[in-house]
Design a protein around this motif. Structure first.
Motif, PDB file in Angstrom:
ATOM      1  N   ASP A 161       0.795  -1.224   0.000  1.00  0.00           N
ATOM      2  CA  ASP A 161       0.000   0.000   0.000  1.00  0.00           C
ATOM      3  C   ASP A 161       0.833   1.283   0.000  1.00  0.00           C
ATOM      4  N   ARG A 162       2.079   1.201  -0.457  1.00  0.00           N
ATOM      5  CA  ARG A 162       2.915   2.410  -0.535  1.00  0.00           C
ATOM      6  C   ARG A 162       2.954   2.911  -1.976  1.00  0.00           C
ATOM      7  N   VAL A 163       2.697   4.208  -2.145  1.00  0.00           N
ATOM      8  CA  VAL A 163       2.817   4.804  -3.470  1.00  0.00           C
ATOM      9  C   VAL A 163       4.312   4.969  -3.726  1.00  0.00           C
ATOM     10  N   ILE A 164       4.815   4.215  -4.680  1.00  0.00           N
ATOM     11  CA  ILE A 164       6.249   4.148  -4.952  1.00  0.00           C
ATOM     12  C   ILE A 164       6.712   5.284  -5.859  1.00  0.00           C
ATOM     13  N   ARG A 165       5.938   5.538  -6.918  1.00  0.00           N
ATOM     14  CA  ARG A 165       6.411   6.522  -7.887  1.00  0.00           C
ATOM     15  C   ARG A 165       5.281   6.994  -8.784  1.00  0.00           C
ATOM     16  N   ARG A 166       5.440   8.199  -9.250  1.00  0.00           N
ATOM     17  CA  ARG A 166       4.548   8.796 -10.252  1.00  0.00           C
ATOM     18  C   ARG A 166       5.334   8.900 -11.559  1.00  0.00           C
ATOM     19  N   TYR A 167       4.717   8.451 -12.637  1.00  0.00           N
ATOM     20  CA  TYR A 167       5.319   8.532 -13.965  1.00  0.00           C
ATOM     21  C   TYR A 167       4.467   9.484 -14.799  1.00  0.00           C
ATOM     22  N   GLU A 168       5.121  10.410 -15.439  1.00  0.00           N
ATOM     23  CA  GLU A 168       4.411  11.411 -16.229  1.00  0.00           C
ATOM     24  C   GLU A 168       4.002  10.827 -17.585  1.00  0.00           C
ATOM     25  N   PRO A 169       3.078  11.496 -18.285  1.00  0.00           N
ATOM     26  CA  PRO A 169       2.531  10.940 -19.529  1.00  0.00           C
ATOM     27  C   PRO A 169       3.569  10.549 -20.571  1.00  0.00           C
ATOM     28  N   HIS A 170       4.644  11.292 -20.687  1.00  0.00           N
ATOM     29  CA  HIS A 170       5.649  10.976 -21.711  1.00  0.00           C
ATOM     30  C   HIS A 170       6.482   9.743 -21.367  1.00  0.00           C
ATOM     31  N   GLU A 171       6.401   9.281 -20.121  1.00  0.00           N
ATOM     32  CA  GLU A 171       7.134   8.073 -19.718  1.00  0.00           C
ATOM     33  C   GLU A 171       6.300   6.854 -20.111  1.00  0.00           C
ATOM     34  N   THR A 172       6.814   6.093 -21.052  1.00  0.00           N
ATOM     35  CA  THR A 172       6.050   4.950 -21.534  1.00  0.00           C
ATOM     36  C   THR A 172       6.141   3.788 -20.544  1.00  0.00           C
ATOM     37  N   PRO A 173       5.113   2.951 -20.520  1.00  0.00           N
ATOM     38  CA  PRO A 173       5.109   1.836 -19.565  1.00  0.00           C
ATOM     39  C   PRO A 173       6.334   0.937 -19.644  1.00  0.00           C
ATOM     40  N   LEU A 174       6.855   0.698 -20.835  1.00  0.00           N
ATOM     41  CA  LEU A 174       8.024  -0.171 -20.937  1.00  0.00           C
ATOM     42  C   LEU A 174       9.278   0.499 -20.391  1.00  0.00           C
ATOM     43  N   ASP A 175       9.272   1.835 -20.294  1.00  0.00           N
ATOM     44  CA  ASP A 175      10.404   2.562 -19.702  1.00  0.00           C
ATOM     45  C   ASP A 175      10.609   2.192 -18.231  1.00  0.00           C
ATOM     46  N   PHE A 176       9.521   1.836 -17.558  1.00  0.00           N
ATOM     47  CA  PHE A 176       9.638   1.535 -16.124  1.00  0.00           C
ATOM     48  C   PHE A 176       9.227   0.102 -15.790  1.00  0.00           C
ATOM     49  N   GLU A 177       9.316  -0.773 -16.767  1.00  0.00           N
ATOM     50  CA  GLU A 177       9.013  -2.187 -16.539  1.00  0.00           C
ATOM     51  C   GLU A 177       9.886  -2.762 -15.422  1.00  0.00           C
ATOM     52  N   ASN A 178      11.149  -2.366 -15.365  1.00  0.00           N
ATOM     53  CA  ASN A 178      12.044  -2.893 -14.326  1.00  0.00           C
ATOM     54  C   ASN A 178      11.563  -2.535 -12.926  1.00  0.00           C
ATOM     55  N   ASP A 179      10.954  -1.357 -12.760  1.00  0.00           N
ATOM     56  CA  ASP A 179      10.415  -0.972 -11.451  1.00  0.00           C
ATOM     57  C   ASP A 179       9.309  -1.939 -11.020  1.00  0.00           C
ATOM     58  N   ILE A 180       8.474  -2.308 -11.969  1.00  0.00           N
ATOM     59  CA  ILE A 180       7.387  -3.253 -11.691  1.00  0.00           C
ATOM     60  C   ILE A 180       7.955  -4.628 -11.377  1.00  0.00           C
ATOM     61  N   ALA A 181       8.874  -5.089 -12.205  1.00  0.00           N
ATOM     62  CA  ALA A 181       9.476  -6.413 -12.006  1.00  0.00           C
ATOM     63  C   ALA A 181      10.146  -6.515 -10.657  1.00  0.00           C
ATOM     64  N   GLU A 182      10.813  -5.443 -10.249  1.00  0.00           N
ATOM     65  CA  GLU A 182      11.494  -5.435  -8.962  1.00  0.00           C
ATOM     66  C   GLU A 182      10.512  -5.569  -7.797  1.00  0.00           C
ATOM     67  N   LEU A 183       9.378  -4.890  -7.904  1.00  0.00           N
ATOM     68  CA  LEU A 183       8.368  -4.988  -6.837  1.00  0.00           C
ATOM     69  C   LEU A 183       7.756  -6.376  -6.757  1.00  0.00           C
ATOM     70  N   LEU A 184       7.690  -7.043  -7.891  1.00  0.00           N
ATOM     71  CA  LEU A 184       7.059  -8.367  -7.935  1.00  0.00           C
ATOM     72  C   LEU A 184       8.022  -9.510  -7.689  1.00  0.00           C
ATOM     73  N   ALA A 185       9.316  -9.211  -7.722  1.00  0.00           N
ATOM     74  CA  ALA A 185      10.334 -10.247  -7.526  1.00  0.00           C
ATOM     75  C   ALA A 185      10.255 -10.805  -6.100  1.00  0.00           C
ATOM     76  N   PRO A 186      10.343 -12.128  -5.975  1.00  0.00           N
ATOM     77  CA  PRO A 186      10.345 -12.688  -4.626  1.00  0.00           C
ATOM     78  C   PRO A 186      11.590 -12.225  -3.864  1.00  0.00           C
ATOM     79  N   LYS A 187      11.390 -11.836  -2.644  1.00  0.00           N
ATOM     80  CA  LYS A 187      12.493 -11.371  -1.808  1.00  0.00           C
ATOM     81  C   LYS A 187      13.170 -12.571  -1.152  1.00  0.00           C
ATOM     82  N   THR A 188      14.487 -12.580  -1.217  1.00  0.00           N
ATOM     83  CA  THR A 188      15.230 -13.658  -0.566  1.00  0.00           C
ATOM     84  C   THR A 188      15.962 -13.110   0.643  1.00  0.00           C
ATOM     85  N   LEU A 189      16.177 -13.964   1.621  1.00  0.00           N
ATOM     86  CA  LEU A 189      16.862 -13.535   2.846  1.00  0.00           C
ATOM     87  C   LEU A 189      18.366 -13.599   2.684  1.00  0.00           C
TER      88      LEU A 189
END
Length: 186
Positions: A158-186
């Motif tokens: 439930d944390r707002v991580i980032r705001r992307y402006e209209p000119h920023e295409t979704p594929l430009d920040f795919e890594n941000d999404i992947a990182e949030l979804l990556a399983p965390k290891t200890l």
């Protein structure tokens, strides 16, 4: 406050609580069917297909405040997205994102992820700024949404991580999404 406290309306007018998305990574986007950035639906759908099985939900909120680029009904907005871009993620009822009638969801998102300014080294950002200056200078002030296809990334906690402006295409920040979804290891 929490993103989960807000209710929104589906295109059919039925109210739904964002608490239905607890534990999911969310990408919330204000959209329009007749916008220079409308082709971003294609990349949004690609991200949805790739990452939805891992917990990503994309929520589209049509808005007619920017150049009247979403003039049709809620149903027409949904149909446009499905027919032209194969969109399968939810497209909700039209809503205001700025001004006195801005939906509380977008008021909250703007507070949590304020506008960081235009990247003057990016030609698309410069063009966007000039377009807004010409067509809707009132949106340049403060943390207002600047145009359609402003995107907010919210993590599963439930944390707002980032705001992307209209000119920023979704594929430009795919890594941000992947990182949030990556399983965390200890």
């Amino acid at each position: 406050m929490s993103i989960y406290q807000f209710d929104v309306k589906k295109a059919n007018g039925e109210s739904i609580s964002l608490s239905n998305y607890k534990g999911k990574t969310l990408l919330i986007v204000n959209t329009a069917s007749q916008c220079r950035f409308t082709p971003q639906f294609q990349d949004l759908q690609k991200l949805y297909e790739k990452y939805q099985p891992n917990g990503l939900e994309i929520l589209g909120f049509p808005c007619n405040q920017f150049g009247e680029q979403e003039p049709g009904s809620n149903e027409e907005a949904v149909s446009f997205c499905q027919l032209n871009y194969g969109v399968t993620f939810p497209i909700f009822a039209k809503m205001d994102v700025n001004g006195p009638h801005a939906h509380p969801l977008f008021q909250y998102l703007k507070q949590q992820a304020p506008f960081q300014g235009f990247d003057e080294t990016n030609s698309m950002a410069k063009l966007l700024k000039l377009m807004i200056l010409d067509k809707a200078p009132e949106w340049l002030a403060g943390d207002e949404i600047k145009w359609n296809f402003t995107k907010f990334l919210i993590d599963a906690n439930d944390r707002v991580i980032r705001r992307y402006e209209p000119h920023e295409t979704p594929l430009d920040f795919e890594n941000d999404i992947a990182e949030l979804l990556a399983p965390k290891t200890l």
